[in-house]
Design an enzyme around this catalytic site. Sequence first.
Site, PDB file in Angstrom:
ATOM      1  N   TYR A 144       0.847  -1.200   0.000  1.00 47.52           N
ATOM      2  CA  TYR A 144       0.000   0.000   0.000  1.00 47.52           C
ATOM      3  C   TYR A 144       0.885   1.254   0.000  1.00 47.52           C
ATOM      4  O   TYR A 144       0.704   2.163  -0.816  1.00 47.52           O
ATOM      5  CB  TYR A 144      -0.906   0.000   1.233  1.00 47.52           C
ATOM      6  N   LYS A 148       1.511   4.347  -2.618  1.00 44.34           N
ATOM      7  CA  LYS A 148       1.266   5.737  -2.212  1.00 44.34           C
ATOM      8  C   LYS A 148       2.484   6.619  -2.554  1.00 44.34           C
ATOM      9  O   LYS A 148       2.327   7.795  -2.899  1.00 44.34           O
ATOM     10  CB  LYS A 148       0.949   5.839  -0.714  1.00 44.34           C
TER      11      LYS A 148
END
Length: 345
Positions: A144, A148
């Site tokens: 994740y 990002k």
Amino acid sequence: MATRVRPSSKRCAVIGGSGFLGRHLVERLVDKGYSVAVFDIRQSYELPGVTFHQGDLCDKQALLTALKDVSLVFHCASPAPFSDDRALFQRVNVEGTRTVIQACQEAGVQKLVLTSSASVVFEGTDIKNGKEDLPYAKKPIDYYTETKIQQEKLVLEACSKEKGFFTVAIRPHGIFGPRDPQLVPILVDSARQGKMKFIIGDGSNLVDFTFVENVVHGHILAAEHLKPDSPLCGKAYHITNDEPIRFWDFMSQVLVGLGYDAPRYHLPYTLVYGIALLLWLLTVLLRPLVTIKPTFTPMRVALAGTYHYYSCARAKQDMGYKPLVSLQEAITRTVASYPHLRKGS
């Protein structure tokens, strides 16, 4: 010859406006007199003065419909960070953001405010009063975060005075508040299963938790200060409550507020991290045969047992940021908003 109508500065779009942060942002924008278009994969509520557009983030034509006559876009669409769907993270955070940038530029949008994450600089080791000039994590704590980082780079690199397209990234940390589908429900679920008896490490590590209304305030301030001659162009900004708290004190206050016992037994950080690492390796090795979802992942152990809090000095200086709601008031309001999660309910 028809002249192009300049988009109203009070007309904006919130991509991901059906989510936790997105909905709070939409409600505040409406309160401030903005006309708001929401673009999301689903519609979860109705609000006067808000138009909803359902669609896929990677569908540029659907985005262009939602961005018609819009001058300002907030991009806060993102899958839940604790998912293990790598393809979804890549599709939404990277490919979707690339499509959002293209759609904004084609639609004549002037400002794009991204919801990034303070974790883009976190590698699982202590960060104390971290500033925005910290390098991106070379070893992100999870996939994740890896996506990002890519997302933030795409948005900030798209900033162009020549094209009249200005971008800024907001890096909140530990968002919580009413309607939060992650932190408080997961915490209560763990407590009900008897998994919140232990403190990882000595319990002294300070962490930022940020009330959702303060995160919203930071986003709107950034949008209103984002101009051709402002220092915000192409920059990232930490937005927190500016009140670091011991990680386990925060957890205890929420749990006790909802009628559960505070964790009290200490486990050595290195031991727990080692076990989490072994479990993670085991899940990877056994993945073709069986799916295991361990409670303790290396990422969760690192988040629970290290210092990670950030400086808001740049946001204070460049956009006059100051938290609107104190941490204690925020915890009180959050606990009060979850009567259905109280012990015995």
